[in-house]
Design an enzyme around this catalytic site. Structure first.
Site, PDB file in Angstrom:
ATOM      1  N   ASP A  11       0.841  -1.201   0.000  1.00  0.00           N
ATOM      2  CA  ASP A  11       0.000   0.000   0.000  1.00  0.00           C
ATOM      3  C   ASP A  11       0.873   1.247   0.000  1.00  0.00           C
ATOM      4  O   ASP A  11       2.019   1.226   0.454  1.00  0.00           O
ATOM      5  CB  ASP A  11      -0.945  -0.001   1.201  1.00  0.00           C
ATOM      6  CG  ASP A  11      -0.203  -0.019   2.533  1.00  0.00           C
ATOM      7  OD1 ASP A  11       0.721  -0.849   2.673  1.00  0.00           O
ATOM      8  OD2 ASP A  11      -0.545   0.781   3.418  1.00  0.00           O
ATOM      9  N   GLU A  52      -0.038  -1.116   5.617  1.00  0.00           N
ATOM     10  CA  GLU A  52       1.022  -0.722   6.541  1.00  0.00           C
ATOM     11  C   GLU A  52       0.923   0.755   6.900  1.00  0.00           C
ATOM     12  O   GLU A  52       1.255   1.164   8.021  1.00  0.00           O
ATOM     13  CB  GLU A  52       2.384  -1.019   5.899  1.00  0.00           C
ATOM     14  CG  GLU A  52       3.577  -0.833   6.819  1.00  0.00           C
ATOM     15  CD  GLU A  52       4.177   0.570   6.755  1.00  0.00           C
ATOM     16  OE1 GLU A  52       5.063   0.858   7.569  1.00  0.00           O
ATOM     17  OE2 GLU A  52       3.751   1.387   5.897  1.00  0.00           O
TER      18      GLU A  52
END
Length: 292
Positions: free
Chosen positions: A65, A117
């Site tokens: 991400d 994350e």
């Protein structure tokens, strides 16, 4: 066909993974499958693959991400730019290349690539605890096999993050919270009849710079405390009764989230001692714990 990490990185950076991670995840899965591996996506959205068997067990970990907004891909000679080129699709390409090319004479090598994350770290939370927390891209309420339950249990981890090409063996934690200041509303023409929460918050902002709760860490340096947002007041001609300041704390050992909250709240209350305004500090509620 041999794996080309630069071509992989070019493709990965062009995919916008600020919200939808499907494109980058499929690139990763395709690269693993084309090299003869059988990766799996667990209930938390982690991509996992292993090579070899037995001890020692080394885990490669990074995330797919990225932080919004998406920055378009550019290449200037040997330099690749765009969202994720550094954090963390560049490390992903490097770890994937190492995973695929490593000659394993003994032991186990695992690749564990997480989603989410940058926000709640739900993927990493599942890898550590086996619990799939709400708020992430996985199947909320499901369970996964934590890495600690692997056979054998991991001995070490290599985490891909931008570090200036230095080897880092520790990382600061992060807490987030809200300082709430309560005053008394009044007409702006008669400020003495109220208690201005915004003015009180201004004094507290200065006090954040003098907060010193923990010694500097030999590897990580000093903890940081940054006000990242402020909101207060309901009308332009009224003494504001409330103000809220959002803060970001990057912690170092041995500070804990609750220890930080208690210490900072006491520090701020001492600043307003003798005033009518009151102050409290609450940590932001989230589905996964803040990492200390």
């Amino acid at each position: 066909m041999s794996f080309d990490p630069v071509s992989f990185l070019e493709d990965a950076v062009q995919d916008d993974s600020t919200e939808d991670l499907g494109g980058t995840r499929e690139l990763l899965l395709d690269a693993l499958r084309e090299s003869g591996h059988e990766p799996r996506v667990d209930a938390a959205g982690n991509v996992r693959a292993s090579r070899g068997s037995g001890s020692p067990h080394l885990v490669f970990n990074t995330h797919i991400d990225t932080v919004a907004p998406h920055v378009p891909f550019e290449r200037d000679g040997g330099t690749i730019r765009g969202r994720g080129a550094c954090d963390a699709k560049g490390p992903l390409a490097a770890l994937l290349s190492a995973f695929l090319d490593a000659e394993i004479e003994q032991g186990t090598l695992t690749l564990a690539v997480t989603p989410d994350e940058e926000t709640l770290s739900t993927g990493a939370h599942a890898l550590l605890t086996g619990e799939v927390a709400p708020g992430g891209p996985g199947e909320t309420g499901a369970t996964v096999t934590p890495l600690s339950a692997s056979d054998p249990e991991p001995d070490a981890y290599v985490v891909g993050e931008p570090t200036g090409l230095d080897v880092c063996t520790a990382a600061r934690g992060r807490f987030e919270g809200t300082i709430a200041v309560e005053g008394i509303a009044a007409h702006a023409a008669s400020p003495e009849s109220g208690v201005n929460a915004v003015s009180a918050a201004g004094r507290l902002l200065g006090a954040l710079e003098s907060f010193d709760n923990v010694d500097a860490h030999p590897q990580l340096g000093a903890a940081t405390l940054v006000p990242t947002g402020i909101e207060g007041g309901e009308s332009t001609n009224q003494v504001p009764a409330r103000c809220a300041v959002t803060i970001d704390r990057r912690s170092v050992p041995p500070e804990t989230a609750e220890g930080f909250r208690v210490a900072l709240e006491a520090h701020l209350r001492s600043v307003l001692d003798g005033e009518d305004a009151t102050v409290s500090l609450s940590l932001t509620e989230r589905e996964t714990p803040f990492l200390e």
